[in-house]
Write a protein that holds these residues in place. Structure first.
Motif, PDB file in Angstrom:
ATOM      1  N   ALA A  51      52.047  44.881  47.231  1.00 53.90           N
ATOM      2  CA  ALA A  51      52.688  43.609  47.700  1.00 53.90           C
ATOM      3  C   ALA A  51      51.931  42.906  48.789  1.00 53.90           C
ATOM      4  CB  ALA A  51      53.935  43.303  48.147  1.00 53.90           C
ATOM      5  N   LYS A  52      51.301  43.641  49.789  1.00 54.01           N
ATOM      6  CA  LYS A  52      50.593  43.254  50.701  1.00 54.01           C
ATOM      7  C   LYS A  52      49.342  42.568  50.322  1.00 54.01           C
ATOM      8  CE  LYS A  52      48.771  43.983  55.479  1.00 54.01           C
ATOM      9  NZ  LYS A  52      47.605  43.503  55.657  1.00 54.01           N
ATOM     10  N   ALA A  53      48.473  43.445  49.667  1.00 52.01           N
ATOM     11  CA  ALA A  53      47.123  43.212  48.968  1.00 52.01           C
ATOM     12  C   ALA A  53      47.247  42.054  48.071  1.00 52.01           C
ATOM     13  CB  ALA A  53      46.643  44.474  48.164  1.00 52.01           C
ATOM     14  N   ILE A  54      48.360  42.089  47.270  1.00 57.66           N
ATOM     15  CA  ILE A  54      48.689  40.992  46.180  1.00 57.66           C
ATOM     16  C   ILE A  54      48.791  39.643  46.863  1.00 57.66           C
ATOM     17  CG2 ILE A  54      50.004  39.994  44.462  1.00 57.66           C
ATOM     18  CD1 ILE A  54      50.502  43.038  43.554  1.00 57.66           C
ATOM     19  N   ALA A  55      49.540  39.707  48.012  1.00 57.36           N
ATOM     20  CA  ALA A  55      49.981  38.224  48.775  1.00 57.36           C
ATOM     21  C   ALA A  55      48.433  37.769  49.158  1.00 57.36           C
ATOM     22  CB  ALA A  55      50.778  38.481  49.843  1.00 57.36           C
ATOM     23  N   GLU A  56      47.578  38.672  49.965  1.00 56.73           N
ATOM     24  CA  GLU A  56      46.202  38.503  50.386  1.00 56.73           C
ATOM     25  C   GLU A  56      45.424  37.816  49.252  1.00 56.73           C
ATOM     26  OE1 GLU A  56      45.003  42.051  52.068  1.00 56.73           O
ATOM     27  OE2 GLU A  56      46.433  41.784  53.817  1.00 56.73           O
ATOM     28  N   ALA A  57      45.368  38.459  48.067  1.00 62.81           N
ATOM     29  CA  ALA A  57      44.617  37.951  46.843  1.00 62.81           C
ATOM     30  C   ALA A  57      45.034  36.342  46.515  1.00 62.81           C
ATOM     31  CB  ALA A  57      44.678  38.954  45.817  1.00 62.81           C
ATOM     32  N   PHE A  58      46.518  36.191  46.477  1.00 59.05           N
ATOM     33  CA  PHE A  58      46.650  34.935  46.202  1.00 59.05           C
ATOM     34  C   PHE A  58      46.439  33.836  47.355  1.00 59.05           C
ATOM     35  CE2 PHE A  58      50.896  36.858  43.949  1.00 59.05           C
ATOM     36  CZ  PHE A  58      50.096  37.128  42.730  1.00 59.05           C
ATOM     37  N   SER A  59      46.510  34.361  48.444  1.00 62.56           N
ATOM     38  CA  SER A  59      46.338  33.165  49.523  1.00 62.56           C
ATOM     39  C   SER A  59      44.653  33.092  49.423  1.00 62.56           C
ATOM     40  CB  SER A  59      46.413  34.165  50.717  1.00 62.56           C
ATOM     41  OG  SER A  59      47.956  34.293  50.975  1.00 62.56           O
ATOM     42  N   ALA A  60      43.770  33.974  49.005  1.00 66.84           N
ATOM     43  CA  ALA A  60      42.275  33.914  49.103  1.00 66.84           C
ATOM     44  C   ALA A  60      41.957  32.801  47.832  1.00 66.84           C
ATOM     45  CB  ALA A  60      41.885  35.163  48.520  1.00 66.84           C
ATOM     46  N   VAL A  61      42.684  32.960  46.823  1.00 68.79           N
ATOM     47  CA  VAL A  61      42.677  31.697  45.890  1.00 68.79           C
ATOM     48  C   VAL A  61      43.009  30.534  46.540  1.00 68.79           C
ATOM     49  CG1 VAL A  61      43.572  30.858  43.621  1.00 68.79           C
ATOM     50  CG2 VAL A  61      42.969  33.442  43.744  1.00 68.79           C
TER      51      VAL A  61
END
Length: 128
Positions: A51-61
């Motif tokens: 979840a943490k890495a996915i949240a960071e990926a969404f935030s990067a978009v």
């Protein structure tokens, strides 16, 4: 969160995507979820775990495309599977714009997303 994810839960998640609200988006994702992106070096795109890495990926978009938006989203849930259809649009810092239809295929467990497989039409970016 109940033990059943609904189409309304997915609609609320996409509304959170459009607000760029990472906490709102992640409400439906399990801690051990996996996200297969629309692009990347592998046949499945790229694999992001947790979840943490996915949240960071969404935030990067959202950081890279300040106007990132998922329009015309619709959703259905059937047992432990769900589908969301949408039209993505966004403009990067170089002024290149993406507009393309796509879908997410979800695998669910206990009312949460454990796999998000993102698919999007391969349409070249164009000058905004």
């Amino acid at each position: 969160m109940s033990n059943t994810l609904t189409a309304q839960d997915l609609a609320d998640t996409f509304d959170a995507f459009n607000r760029h609200d990472v906490d709102g988006v992640m409400k439906c994702f399990a801690e051990d979820c996996v996200f297969f992106t629309v692009g990347g070096p592998e046949v499945f795109g790229a694999k992001i775990e947790g979840a943490k890495a996915i949240a960071e990926a969404f935030s990067a978009v959202w950081a890279g495309m300040k106007d990132a938006h998922w329009d015309h989203h619709s959703h259905f849930v059937h047992g432990d599977r769900a589908v969301s259809e949408w039209t993505f649009s966004g403009t990067d810092a170089d002024g290149m714009r993406v507009e393309a239809q796509g879908a997410d295929l979800f695998t669910l467990r206990d009312g949460q997303i454990i796999v998000k497989q993102a698919l999007r039409k391969s349409r070249p970016p164009f000058k905004a």
